[in-house]
Design an enzyme around this catalytic site. Structure first.
Site, PDB file in Angstrom:
ATOM      1  N   CYS A 138      11.247 -40.350  13.578  1.00 55.79           N
ATOM      2  CA  CYS A 138      11.085 -39.033  12.947  1.00 55.79           C
ATOM      3  C   CYS A 138      10.521 -38.035  13.955  1.00 55.79           C
ATOM      4  O   CYS A 138       9.472 -38.273  14.540  1.00 55.79           O
ATOM      5  CB  CYS A 138      10.177 -39.127  11.730  1.00 55.79           C
ATOM      6  SG  CYS A 138      11.066 -39.753  10.301  1.00 55.79           S
ATOM      7  N   CYS A 346      55.612 -26.169  12.140  1.00 57.77           N
ATOM      8  CA  CYS A 346      54.895 -24.978  12.630  1.00 57.77           C
ATOM      9  C   CYS A 346      54.974 -23.848  11.609  1.00 57.77           C
ATOM     10  O   CYS A 346      56.050 -23.539  11.098  1.00 57.77           O
ATOM     11  CB  CYS A 346      55.504 -24.522  13.959  1.00 57.77           C
ATOM     12  SG  CYS A 346      54.748 -23.016  14.601  1.00 57.77           S
TER      13      CYS A 346
END
Lengths: 433, 447
Positions: A138, A346
């Site tokens: 931590c 596309c």
């Protein structure tokens, strides 16, 4: 369906998904709900010395959102459990009794004082917890008091505290590592030297989320002041994967068992960690963002994936991708890939063109014969993958290996033999072939 | 003629005020912030964006949408309004389905474009609401320009000229500015007096004097304007209505759609407007749809549109046609009125089936049918009133201009519906006004 049953350091759980030590595992109430939902195990919210620490009574969490307000990164300044040790121990004991088939691990954070470890470890082990996880990770609050990341950043401390724990415990010991280091290997090696049975990683990363645009103060704040927190969630996964893979592929550390943590949100994230060397995974942020129900997708998705690969158990997947991770210097410099745009897929947004034009190699057209048309110019394409990365259509642009003929860009023939930087003529420190 | 039956068949209050208010509320309610952020997130930020190319005013659409995403609404509105000062109205009335949204690459991907129109409204509404000044005037040029017509073309031209440092006088033949934004266009597309709020915003830049109730040809001449001003812009629209060309079309109960729409737009309480029980609309453009749908929403029971060609040839977009249909309007194609009679307040219209000849022209067929209605609206287009346009060359009934909107007369520019190439669209008129203002500025500064 593939068998998801998991055995981690001999600890059995019905699946390899454990809840990480964090707010979701702070109380029996939550852990009960998690086990009812189907989680394989839980690492209890970190226990510390009595009297318990206190938390701020204000914002403990904040998030980095995508535009549609999905949480992609998450920050917290919550400390370890703020409840009396006895309350936690009683609940751990009860949960382990009620859920004998689930893994239940006690996370601990104690000061660098051997006597304290000697006093607390047996007391905690007495609950029936399956293992210890040492919180050396931590990065906020507790690290100011010489614990958490303050230990995890000093390999000598890691080794020392691991040794103290191992001496006092009879169950396995997992050392949870902090990513707030430049190289994850020395902490991993220290854990190993201290006798750790496994490492778990990553804990959270030092972070400040943003400022308040009205007051120009740190955001979120506690009465106008803020402090850095620990960063997690999907955004940290790539950092975690690298650290896991580093430990899994390094000769000195590869024998360590790894519990993978960092941004696991769906089953694919779990596949990443497992294939890169983790034996199981721990989850926190995704549960805090969506609730415990996500275990359904995690478990079913992983099981279906294993089926699709013809694998019968999670163990078959563990480490599969590790041999494909190497140093840059060993990449084959004779390999040539080029982008190919599928014109049927596309949609002509032109994103590939403009990013290549502005920021890369000017290798994609915007017009052909006066018409809006996006096509890769092989003479210029270095195969960088930028266009693939920005294209909004899945699989519209793909990288394809050039396996024969001439590379249109360099004019050099494609060769089958591999050659890397270690022998490259431009490398002043090259080795002889 | 004005028998009991006739009075009953054309009367106000077919629906109560609550129903009418609901029917004339916003057709497309504005987006909330979260809706806007989700809609904005769908924009791919295309290179050389097809939506921008499709916009007659060339708004940088991906640019303004990106600014919505970052909560930079002022910047977003500026991106819109600097190209199209009527971006607020265009967000409401543009047929986006044939312009920007038709060009959106999302159509290829998933058949659902980015909601550009609604996003444009989201960005511009707060600016108009708060009258946030976004534009400043350049140093005074000392030049004066007359703008005739206070519709979209005239207002756009005036605003740009004011920005560029010139002083402008707008002459409006109406009692207030706005043109078709104020007197045309279906009421549910521009609620809450938006047209006037937009006019106020445009005029707030300063340097623009508005003179109402002055008409070209009757109250002033082009020669006078050319004498008094350094340049003239004509944005006079189309002042006259096309006739059906059949006898008795000036009967009571046979009206011009645009007159009725104007009255509807100006009515503060729409439940007081007399509306017929059975309505026939003749025409196939936006005005035909506007009058048909509004009649229905005022409570007409049966509304029929007769159009002499097919759905593809209608001037109204597909969206507009669908809007009519979902409002219960019956659209009849290949049908045109050939005779009209009135008896006891009831109008009998003889309609003839039409067909296309080999050259694509409409010709009369042999079949006829009879429709009994209480009111007929003519919506077959408008034409230019060429009164007072001395020295201007016309072509096919409209003013001839070049690509800078210059007419054939020196120092006179024109734009909007009155010119050749006028498209009957607010957005095109705005562009004409802008292009003309830039050309006028160049001329006034550099000769």
């Amino acid at each position: 369906m593939a068998d998801l049953r998991s055995e981690f350091l001999g600890i059995r759980s019905p699946n390899p998904f454990w809840l990480a030590s964090a707010p979701p595992t702070d109380k029996a109430y939550n852990v009960n709900r998690a086990f009812e939902a189907g989680w394989g195990g839980a690492v209890w919210k970190t226990l510390g010395e009595d009297p318990p620490i206190v938390n701020v009574n204000g914002p403990r969490y904040s998030a980095l959102h995508s535009n549609e307000r999905r949480v992609i990164g998450f920050n917290n300044i919550e400390l370890i459990t703020d409840r009396p040790l006895k309350t936690n121990l009683d609940e751990i004991r009860q949960i382990k009794r009620d859920w004998p088939d689930r893994a239940l691990v006690a996370s601990v954070m104690l000061p660098m004082n051997e006597a304290v470890w000697k006093q607390y470890i047996p007391m905690i082990e007495d609950t029936g917890a399956d293992a210890f996880e040492l919180n050396f990770g931590c990065p906020h609050g507790m690290s100011e008091r010489g614990m958490g990341a303050a230990v995890g950043q000093v390999p000598e401390y890691i080794q020392m505290a691991t040794e103290w724990c191992k001496a006092a415990a009879t169950v396995p010991v997992i050392v949870k590592l902090t990513p707030n280091v430049t190289n994850i290997l020395p902490p991993a090696k220290a854990a190993q030297a201290g006798g750790a049975d496994a490492v778990s990683l990553i804990n959270t990363i030092n972070s400040i989320m943003r400022v308040d645009y009205d007051t120009l103060t740190m955001f979120p704040s506690t009465d106008g002041m803020g402090t850095h927190g620990g960063y997690c969630g999907q955004a940290v996964k790539p950092i975690a994967l690298n650290m896991v893979a580093e430990i899994a592929r390094n000769a000195a550390t590869r024998s360590l068992t790894i519990s993978g943590i960092g941004g696991i949100t769906d089953w694919r994230d779990a596949v990443d960690f497992l294939a890169l060397g983790a034996s199981n995974v721990q989850v926190c942020t995704a549960a805090m963002v969506y609730g415990f129900k996500i275990i359904d997708d995690l478990a079913e998705g992983l099981s279906a994936f294993l089926d699709s690969k013809g694998m019968r158990s999670v163990a078959e997947l563990v480490g599969k991708a590790v041999p494909s991770v190497t140093d840059w210097q060993y990449l084959n410099l004779n390999h040539v890939s080029k982008a190919v745009i599928n014109q049927d897929l596309c949609i002509k947004c032109g994103r590939c063109h403009i990013v290549c034009e502005d920021t890369s190699h000017q290798a994609i057209t915007s017009q052909v014969n006066g018409q809006r048309h996006f096509e890769v110019i092989d003479n210029e394409c270095v195969g960088c993958n930028l266009c693939v990365s920005v294209c909004p259509v899945d699989n519209c642009i793909t990288m394809q290996a050039v396996t024969e003929g001439i590379d249109a860009r360099t004019g050099k023939p494609i060769v089958k033999t591999k050659a890397n930087w270690t022998t490259h003529p431009n490398n002043p420190m090259r080795k002889a072939d | 003629m004005n028998s009991k039956k006739a009075i009953d068949n054309i009367r106000a209050g077919r629906l109560d005020k609550v129903a009418i208010d609901k029917n004339f509320s916003d057709l497309h309610p504005p987006l909330s912030r979260s809706e806007a952020l989700i809609a904005a997130d769908r924009c791919y930020f295309c290179y050389d964006a097809p939506c921008t190319t499709a916009c007659p005013t060339g708004i940088d659409i991906p640019g303004f949408i990106q600014k919505i995403r970052s909560d930079n609404l002022r910047g977003s509105a500026h991106t819109i309004l600097r190209e199209n000062i009527m971006g607020g109205m265009c967000a409401r009335v543009c047929p986006t389905e044939i312009l920007c949204e038709d060009a959106c690459v999302r159509n290829t991907h998933e058949d659902q474009p980015v909601a550009i129109g609604l996003l444009q409204r989201y960005a511009t509404d707060p600016i108009l609401e708060n009258r946030t000044p976004l534009f400043e005037r350049a140093a005074p040029s000392g030049k004066r320009v007359a703008v005739v017509g206070a519709g979209p073309a005239g207002l756009s031209c005036a605003h740009r000229l004011a920005m560029l440092g010139h002083d402008v006088v707008i002459y409006s033949r109406d009692s207030k500015a706005g043109g078709l934004n104020e007197f045309g266009i279906a009421a549910y597309k521009t609620v809450d007096n938006f047209a006037q709020r937009e006019v106020d915003y445009i005029l707030s830049i300063g340097g623009i004097e508005l003179r109402n109730n002055v008409a070209l040809g009757t109250d002033l001449t082009l020669d006078e304007l050319c004498e008094q001003y350094d340049a003239v812009f004509l944005g006079i629209g189309l002042g006259a209505v096309n006739e059906l060309g059949i006898t008795d079309e000036d009967l009571v109960g046979v009206e011009n759609a645009i007159d009725y729409i104007a009255a509807l737009r100006q009515a503060t309480d729409k439940s007081t407007l007399p509306v017929a029980r059975r309505v026939l609309v003749v025409g196939g453009g936006m005005t035909a749809i506007d009058i048909a749908v509004q009649s229905k929403r005022l409570g007409a029971e049966q509304v029929t549109i007769a159009y002499r060609r097919g759905p593809e040839e209608m001037g109204a977009s597909k969206f507009e046609q669908q809007l009519a249909q979902t409002n219960g309007v019956s659209i009849r194609h290949w049908l045109t009125p050939t005779a009209i009679h009135e008896e006891d307040g009831e109008i009998t219209v003889e309609l003839t089936r039409t067909k296309q000849d080999a050259q694509g022209r409409v010709e009369m067929g042999d079949e006829t049918e009879v429709l009994q209605v209480d009111m007929v609206f003519k919506a077959i287009g408008q034409r230019l009133v060429d009164n007072g346009l001395a020295g201007l060359k016309l072509q096919r009934g409209r003013i001839l201009v070049d690509d800078t909107q210059a007419t054939t007369r020196d120092r006179v520019w024109a734009g909007g519906d009155c010119v050749v190439g006028g498209e009957d669209l607010t957005v095109s008129a705005v562009q004409h006004g802008k292009v003309a203002a830039i050309a006028i500025d160049r001329r006034l500064r550099h000769g």
